[in-house]
Write a protein that holds these residues in place. Structure first.
Motif, mmCIF file in Angstrom:
data_model
loop_
_atom_site.group_PDB
_atom_site.id
_atom_site.type_symbol
_atom_site.label_atom_id
_atom_site.label_comp_id
_atom_site.label_asym_id
_atom_site.label_seq_id
_atom_site.Cartn_x
_atom_site.Cartn_y
_atom_site.Cartn_z
ATOM 1 N N ILE A 25 0.848 -1.213 0.000
ATOM 2 C CA ILE A 25 0.000 0.000 0.000
ATOM 3 C C ILE A 25 0.878 1.257 0.000
ATOM 4 C CG2 ILE A 25 -1.850 1.236 1.216
ATOM 5 C CD1 ILE A 25 -2.619 -1.431 2.499
ATOM 6 N N ILE A 26 2.028 1.161 0.693
ATOM 7 C CA ILE A 26 2.893 2.342 0.806
ATOM 8 C C ILE A 26 3.632 2.559 -0.508
ATOM 9 C CG2 ILE A 26 4.777 3.403 2.151
ATOM 10 C CD1 ILE A 26 3.819 1.686 4.526
ATOM 11 N N ILE B 94 2.829 12.500 10.029
ATOM 12 C CA ILE B 94 2.192 11.295 9.474
ATOM 13 C C ILE B 94 1.888 11.462 7.981
ATOM 14 C CG2 ILE B 94 0.274 9.663 9.738
ATOM 15 C CD1 ILE B 94 0.080 10.514 12.663
ATOM 16 N N THR B 95 2.290 10.463 7.205
ATOM 17 C CA THR B 95 1.982 10.379 5.776
ATOM 18 C C THR B 95 0.993 9.238 5.614
ATOM 19 O OG1 THR B 95 4.235 11.070 5.359
ATOM 20 C CG2 THR B 95 3.030 10.193 3.483
ATOM 21 N N VAL B 96 -0.063 9.464 4.826
ATOM 22 C CA VAL B 96 -1.130 8.471 4.706
ATOM 23 C C VAL B 96 -1.224 7.964 3.264
ATOM 24 C CG1 VAL B 96 -3.575 8.002 5.130
ATOM 25 C CG2 VAL B 96 -2.400 9.715 6.497
ATOM 26 N N TYR B 97 -1.369 6.651 3.127
ATOM 27 C CA TYR B 97 -1.565 6.009 1.827
ATOM 28 C C TYR B 97 -2.894 5.261 1.883
ATOM 29 C CZ TYR B 97 3.439 6.857 1.372
ATOM 30 O OH TYR B 97 4.667 7.454 1.326
ATOM 31 N N ALA C 10 -2.622 2.801 4.947
ATOM 32 C CA ALA C 10 -1.353 2.574 5.639
ATOM 33 C C ALA C 10 -0.789 3.935 6.020
ATOM 34 C CB ALA C 10 -0.384 1.841 4.726
ATOM 35 N N ILE C 11 -0.087 3.981 7.134
ATOM 36 C CA ILE C 11 0.514 5.246 7.548
ATOM 37 C C ILE C 11 2.014 5.059 7.772
ATOM 38 C CG2 ILE C 11 -1.553 6.264 8.562
ATOM 39 C CD1 ILE C 11 -0.492 5.437 11.334
ATOM 40 N N VAL C 12 2.747 6.142 7.549
ATOM 41 C CA VAL C 12 4.177 6.154 7.842
ATOM 42 C C VAL C 12 4.411 7.308 8.810
ATOM 43 C CG1 VAL C 12 6.485 6.458 6.899
ATOM 44 C CG2 VAL C 12 4.781 5.185 5.609
ATOM 45 N N ASN D 213 -0.522 5.636 -4.176
ATOM 46 C CA ASN D 213 -1.596 5.568 -3.187
ATOM 47 C C ASN D 213 -1.542 6.704 -2.173
ATOM 48 O OD1 ASN D 213 -2.402 3.183 -4.361
ATOM 49 N ND2 ASN D 213 -1.187 1.921 -2.976
ATOM 50 N N LEU D 214 -0.612 7.621 -2.355
ATOM 51 C CA LEU D 214 -0.435 8.703 -1.388
ATOM 52 C C LEU D 214 -1.683 9.580 -1.320
ATOM 53 C CD1 LEU D 214 1.743 10.181 0.425
ATOM 54 C CD2 LEU D 214 2.114 11.641 -1.542
ATOM 55 N N VAL D 215 -2.243 9.784 -0.108
ATOM 56 C CA VAL D 215 -3.405 10.672 0.020
ATOM 57 C C VAL D 215 -3.110 11.872 0.916
ATOM 58 C CG1 VAL D 215 -5.269 9.086 -0.541
ATOM 59 C CG2 VAL D 215 -4.392 9.139 1.790
ATOM 60 N N TYR D 216 -2.132 11.758 1.788
ATOM 61 C CA TYR D 216 -1.851 12.900 2.664
ATOM 62 C C TYR D 216 -0.388 12.912 3.059
ATOM 63 C CZ TYR D 216 -2.308 16.501 6.136
ATOM 64 O OH TYR D 216 -2.160 17.667 6.816
ATOM 65 N N LYS D 217 0.199 14.089 2.965
ATOM 66 C CA LYS D 217 1.616 14.240 3.263
ATOM 67 C C LYS D 217 1.810 15.664 3.751
ATOM 68 C CE LYS D 217 5.844 13.953 0.590
ATOM 69 N NZ LYS D 217 6.307 14.904 -0.347
#
Lengths: 260, 75
Positions: free
Chosen positions: A6-7, B67-70, B7-9, A11-15
């Motif tokens: 997924i990473i 936090i980065t979200v996928y 998923a989160i980083v 698929n990135l939605v928020y950064k």
């Protein structure tokens, strides 16, 4: 599906926006300043006005705001941010100019500058962070400290008979003819952050209309000054600050909104 | 029916351990690590990562933007 699948960039939605520098924020853990910095930068990125925006940093905890916001910034004397913003905006009427001020800055030493800038209807945006105390200097009572609130100079709670009444700056400026948009928001939950971001976006878009000043108050926390954990501070804010400072738009498009 | 998986980083060096993301998560994905980062803070980590839906609540309330979200759809 595996988490590592997924990473991926697709698929990135928020950064974190790149307009917020990589430098670690100087604020205490859980402080609302960080959220407000981020949503202002996200709004500037979404409107694509990073090269046309000039911010005014105040005096207070956010005195180093120019270290974290990767746009043109100017530091103002304590409370004088609206006066500095007036000068900059009048020199460059097509630039987007905003001030970022705390309650000690805007509601105490800068009351005169704030009220007159709002009354003249300067075409700027004011972001007002209200946490009810002087956070940077050790949590002393501020003009916005709510009745009964404990601070380092009111250890038994603010007694309005002795210490006077708190001032609701947002309610005052909403009644001045120069303001176009006045709103009070908070950033203690995800829903409120989304609403606050929408209000800040409206406040920036209004500068294109050249019809008056936009003022957004953010009711925020101060875990260190309130002597609480961030989670307790947000709970306390919801139970005590928000009944005193009700959230919502006070003035939209130059017309007062009647309270619900 | 398509299901959404997230998923989160977490940038553990930027994290100050305020725990606001832990209470903001509707599906209890995030926990606090017993270890500390170089600043001495207990940092957040996605303990129950399988449950993540990528709703972004944790990233939106994070004061430090750690936090980065996928998010993706799975059949």
């Amino acid at each position: 599906m595996d988490i590592n699948e997924i990473i991926r960039e697709a698929n990135l939605v928020y950064k974190k926006t790149s307009l917020l520098t990589e430098k670690p924020l100087s604020y205490c853990p859980g402080c609302g300043h960080g959220v407000v910095h981020r949503i202002i930068m996200e709004v500037i990125e979404e409107l694509d006005i990073a090269t046309e925006t000039i911010g005014i940093a105040p005096v207070g905890c956010s005195v180093l705001a120019y270290e974290f916001m990767d746009i043109d910034m100017q530091q103002a004397s304590h409370g004088r941010a609206p006066a500095t913003a007036t000068g900059i905006k009048r020199c460059w009427p097509d630039k987007y100019v905003f001030t970022y001020q705390g309650d000690g800055d805007l509601a105490a030493i800068g009351t005169s500058e704030t009220i007159h800038a709002c009354n003249r209807g300067e075409n700027i945006t004011i972001i007002f962070i209200n946490n009810g105390i002087y956070g940077m200097t050790g949590g002393q009572m501020a003009p916005t400290t709510i009745p009964g609130m404990v601070s380092s100079t009111t250890p038994y709670g603010r007694d309005v008979q002795l210490m006077g009444n708190p001032i609701k700056m947002t309610d005052i400026v909403a009644r001045l003819p120069g303001t176009l948009f006045v709103s009070r928001q908070s950033v203690h939950t995800a829903v409120n952050v989304r609403k606050a971001k929408k209000a800040i976006k409206t406040a920036f878009e209004n500068q294109k209309l050249k019809r008056g000043l936009s003022f957004v108050e953010i009711v925020s926390n101060c875990p260190s000054g309130w002597r609480m954990t961030p989670i307790q501070a947000n709970k306390w804010l919801e139970e005590n600050m928000i009944p005193f400072y009700p959230l919502g738009d006070l003035k939209v498009d130059g017309n007062l909104v009647s309270p619900k | 029916m398509a299901k959404v998986k997230g998923a989160i980083v977490i940038d553990i060096e930027r994290c100050k351990g305020c725990e606001l993301c832990v209470v903001a998560c509707p599906v209890n994905v995030i926990s606090m690590e017993k270890k500390v980062n170089t600043k001495g803070y207990h940092f957040a980590y996605p303990e129950n990562h399988e449950a993540c839906t990528g709703c972004m609540n944790c990233a939106i309330v994070c004061p430090d933007g750690c936090i980065t979200v996928y998010r993706t759809k799975v059949e």
